[in-house]
Design a protein around this motif. Sequence first.
Motif, PDB file in Angstrom:
ATOM      1  N   ALA A   1     -12.100  -0.859  -1.996  1.00 31.65           N
ATOM      2  CA  ALA A   1     -11.992  -0.587  -0.557  1.00 31.65           C
ATOM      3  C   ALA A   1     -13.281   0.083  -0.141  1.00 31.65           C
ATOM      4  CB  ALA A   1     -10.799   0.312  -0.262  1.00 31.65           C
ATOM      5  N   ASP A   2     -13.782  -0.269   1.072  1.00 30.50           N
ATOM      6  CA  ASP A   2     -15.046   0.309   1.520  1.00 30.50           C
ATOM      7  C   ASP A   2     -14.875   1.334   2.629  1.00 30.50           C
ATOM      8  OD1 ASP A   2     -14.418  -1.276   3.660  1.00 30.50           O
ATOM      9  OD2 ASP A   2     -16.123  -2.645   3.440  1.00 30.50           O
ATOM     10  N   ASN A   3     -13.619   1.720   2.904  1.00 30.46           N
ATOM     11  CA  ASN A   3     -13.375   2.781   3.877  1.00 30.46           C
ATOM     12  C   ASN A   3     -12.064   3.489   3.542  1.00 30.46           C
ATOM     13  OD1 ASN A   3     -11.058   1.634   5.648  1.00 30.46           O
ATOM     14  ND2 ASN A   3     -12.555  -0.039   5.604  1.00 30.46           N
ATOM     15  N   GLY A   4     -11.869   4.636   4.148  1.00 30.79           N
ATOM     16  CA  GLY A   4     -10.724   5.466   3.814  1.00 30.79           C
ATOM     17  C   GLY A   4      -9.381   4.879   4.195  1.00 30.79           C
ATOM     18  N   LEU A   5      -9.286   4.277   5.379  1.00 28.59           N
ATOM     19  CA  LEU A   5      -8.010   3.724   5.838  1.00 28.59           C
ATOM     20  C   LEU A   5      -7.557   2.573   4.948  1.00 28.59           C
ATOM     21  CD1 LEU A   5      -8.523   3.828   9.719  1.00 28.59           C
ATOM     22  CD2 LEU A   5      -7.154   5.373   8.296  1.00 28.59           C
ATOM     23  N   ASP A   6      -8.508   1.714   4.587  1.00 29.11           N
ATOM     24  CA  ASP A   6      -8.176   0.604   3.684  1.00 29.11           C
ATOM     25  C   ASP A   6      -7.761   1.138   2.316  1.00 29.11           C
ATOM     26  OD1 ASP A   6      -7.860  -2.083   2.966  1.00 29.11           O
ATOM     27  OD2 ASP A   6      -9.901  -2.192   2.160  1.00 29.11           O
ATOM     28  N   ALA A   7      -8.431   2.198   1.891  1.00 27.63           N
ATOM     29  CA  ALA A   7      -8.087   2.808   0.601  1.00 27.63           C
ATOM     30  C   ALA A   7      -6.650   3.316   0.593  1.00 27.63           C
ATOM     31  CB  ALA A   7      -9.052   3.946   0.292  1.00 27.63           C
ATOM     32  N   LEU A   8      -6.237   3.956   1.689  1.00 22.26           N
ATOM     33  CA  LEU A   8      -4.879   4.486   1.769  1.00 22.26           C
ATOM     34  C   LEU A   8      -3.843   3.360   1.732  1.00 22.26           C
ATOM     35  CD1 LEU A   8      -5.432   7.275   4.444  1.00 22.26           C
ATOM     36  CD2 LEU A   8      -4.920   7.614   2.013  1.00 22.26           C
ATOM     37  N   LYS A   9      -4.137   2.260   2.446  1.00 25.04           N
ATOM     38  CA  LYS A   9      -3.217   1.116   2.443  1.00 25.04           C
ATOM     39  C   LYS A   9      -3.091   0.530   1.046  1.00 25.04           C
ATOM     40  CE  LYS A   9      -4.133  -0.272   7.243  1.00 25.04           C
ATOM     41  NZ  LYS A   9      -4.750  -1.313   8.110  1.00 25.04           N
ATOM     42  N   LYS A  10      -4.230   0.354   0.371  1.00 27.72           N
ATOM     43  CA  LYS A  10      -4.203  -0.244  -0.965  1.00 27.72           C
ATOM     44  C   LYS A  10      -3.581   0.692  -1.998  1.00 27.72           C
ATOM     45  CE  LYS A  10      -7.846  -3.636  -0.316  1.00 27.72           C
ATOM     46  NZ  LYS A  10      -9.190  -4.141  -0.703  1.00 27.72           N
ATOM     47  N   ALA A  11      -3.771   1.990  -1.812  1.00 29.63           N
ATOM     48  CA  ALA A  11      -3.149   2.943  -2.740  1.00 29.63           C
ATOM     49  C   ALA A  11      -1.628   2.808  -2.704  1.00 29.63           C
ATOM     50  CB  ALA A  11      -3.564   4.365  -2.394  1.00 29.63           C
ATOM     51  N   LYS A  12      -1.079   2.512  -1.518  1.00 28.69           N
ATOM     52  CA  LYS A  12       0.374   2.346  -1.382  1.00 28.69           C
ATOM     53  C   LYS A  12       0.845   1.003  -1.925  1.00 28.69           C
ATOM     54  CE  LYS A  12       1.368   5.361   2.568  1.00 28.69           C
ATOM     55  NZ  LYS A  12       1.909   5.426   3.948  1.00 28.69           N
ATOM     56  N   SER A  13       0.086  -0.052  -1.634  1.00 27.96           N
ATOM     57  CA  SER A  13       0.542  -1.396  -2.004  1.00 27.96           C
ATOM     58  C   SER A  13       0.256  -1.738  -3.462  1.00 27.96           C
ATOM     59  CB  SER A  13      -0.109  -2.444  -1.091  1.00 27.96           C
ATOM     60  OG  SER A  13      -1.521  -2.423  -1.219  1.00 27.96           O
ATOM     61  N   ILE A  14      -0.890  -1.325  -3.956  1.00 24.19           N
ATOM     62  CA  ILE A  14      -1.292  -1.680  -5.324  1.00 24.19           C
ATOM     63  C   ILE A  14      -0.686  -0.733  -6.351  1.00 24.19           C
ATOM     64  CG2 ILE A  14      -3.274  -1.883  -6.878  1.00 24.19           C
ATOM     65  CD1 ILE A  14      -4.950  -2.563  -4.371  1.00 24.19           C
TER      66      ILE A  14
ATOM     67  N   LEU B   1      -8.359   1.552  -8.413  1.00 24.32           N
ATOM     68  CA  LEU B   1      -8.794   1.371  -7.032  1.00 24.32           C
ATOM     69  C   LEU B   1     -10.134   2.069  -6.869  1.00 24.32           C
ATOM     70  CD1 LEU B   1      -8.427   0.498  -4.108  1.00 24.32           C
ATOM     71  CD2 LEU B   1      -7.055   2.559  -3.725  1.00 24.32           C
ATOM     72  N   LEU B   2     -11.157   1.291  -6.550  1.00 29.32           N
ATOM     73  CA  LEU B   2     -12.521   1.793  -6.412  1.00 29.32           C
ATOM     74  C   LEU B   2     -12.866   1.882  -4.930  1.00 29.32           C
ATOM     75  CD1 LEU B   2     -15.306   2.525  -7.506  1.00 29.32           C
ATOM     76  CD2 LEU B   2     -15.702   0.096  -7.961  1.00 29.32           C
ATOM     77  N   VAL B   3     -13.112   3.081  -4.452  1.00 31.27           N
ATOM     78  CA  VAL B   3     -13.341   3.322  -3.018  1.00 31.27           C
ATOM     79  C   VAL B   3     -14.769   3.809  -2.804  1.00 31.27           C
ATOM     80  CG1 VAL B   3     -12.506   4.469  -0.950  1.00 31.27           C
ATOM     81  CG2 VAL B   3     -10.913   3.996  -2.833  1.00 31.27           C
ATOM     82  N   ASP B   4     -15.617   2.937  -2.234  1.00 36.45           N
ATOM     83  CA  ASP B   4     -17.010   3.287  -1.961  1.00 36.45           C
ATOM     84  C   ASP B   4     -17.562   2.280  -0.972  1.00 36.45           C
ATOM     85  OD1 ASP B   4     -19.899   3.791  -2.179  1.00 36.45           O
ATOM     86  OD2 ASP B   4     -19.391   4.907  -4.001  1.00 36.45           O
ATOM     87  N   ASP B   5     -18.350   2.746  -0.008  1.00 36.32           N
ATOM     88  CA  ASP B   5     -18.905   1.827   0.993  1.00 36.32           C
ATOM     89  C   ASP B   5     -20.275   1.276   0.594  1.00 36.32           C
ATOM     90  OD1 ASP B   5     -20.151   4.273   1.301  1.00 36.32           O
ATOM     91  OD2 ASP B   5     -20.463   4.014   3.451  1.00 36.32           O
ATOM     92  N   GLU B   6     -20.790   1.693  -0.571  1.00 40.00           N
ATOM     93  CA  GLU B   6     -22.047   1.138  -1.074  1.00 40.00           C
ATOM     94  C   GLU B   6     -21.737  -0.042  -1.982  1.00 40.00           C
ATOM     95  OE1 GLU B   6     -25.158   3.881  -2.336  1.00 40.00           O
ATOM     96  OE2 GLU B   6     -23.902   5.535  -1.637  1.00 40.00           O
ATOM     97  N   ARG B   7     -21.989  -1.246  -1.467  1.00 40.18           N
ATOM     98  CA  ARG B   7     -21.588  -2.463  -2.170  1.00 40.18           C
ATOM     99  C   ARG B   7     -22.209  -2.566  -3.555  1.00 40.18           C
ATOM    100  NH1 ARG B   7     -17.184  -4.777  -2.565  1.00 40.18           N
ATOM    101  NH2 ARG B   7     -17.498  -6.389  -4.120  1.00 40.18           N
TER     102      ARG B   7
END
Length: 236
Positions: A30-43, A4-10
């Motif tokens: 994910a390009d933001n923290g909230l999306d990162a948390l959701k994906k960390a749980k689902s993926i 899971l790669l979390v960074d807002d710089e495309r």
Amino acid sequence: MKILLVDDERRIVEVLEAYLEREGYEIHSADNGLDALKKAKSIKPDLIILDLMLPDISGEEVCRLVRKESDVPILMLTAKSAEDDRINGIVMGADDYLTKPFSPREVVVRVQAILRRVKKAEKVQLLEFNGKKLVIDIIKKEVRVNDKYVTLTPIEYKLLTNLAENPGRVYSRMDLLEKIQDEGMYYEGYERSVDTHIKNLRKKIEQDTRQPDFIVTVFGMGYKFGGVLDAANTPV
């Protein structure tokens, strides 16, 4: 393996995706923290690459929340280069820390190194000996002999794991007594009490207690573990 790669710089995401996918990793971003948390749980990724400067919640907060539920390895990316910032990242639960600007190749090398360490750590969580005749699950604290679970007392389990984690090493009775005492079980120096626990342990894990395969007496010195670690468990 999933990353899971979390960074807002495309641009950074695109470059790292290209390099990591070339190495065979499955990349989710994910390009933001909230999306990162959701994906960390689902993926349920095998590793998270986490930028600390995110548009909603900080990477530090993402790391803290992830660590409450998971021990997934985390590689932090940040523009902060001060020593205190790096130390703070490690204290929060990051496995490694890389400052910007960085080389994509270095990110790949760091990822590979972290995953190698994790793989090695996982190997020692399951100890298998003599063709799986004896299996010790360190995480679950379970022991199987010939594929049947055996019930050990806390002292017996502690003695067995300390011996099994160092096959061939000779432990004196005092050495083993100290291992028991580490668990808060004090015997006031009664070294011979170890013999009683070893005797009971042998009854549970040995096919022939007179000719033990695993808990071997070294006369005049103490005990050693005589089992042979299966090839699948041997560190590479």
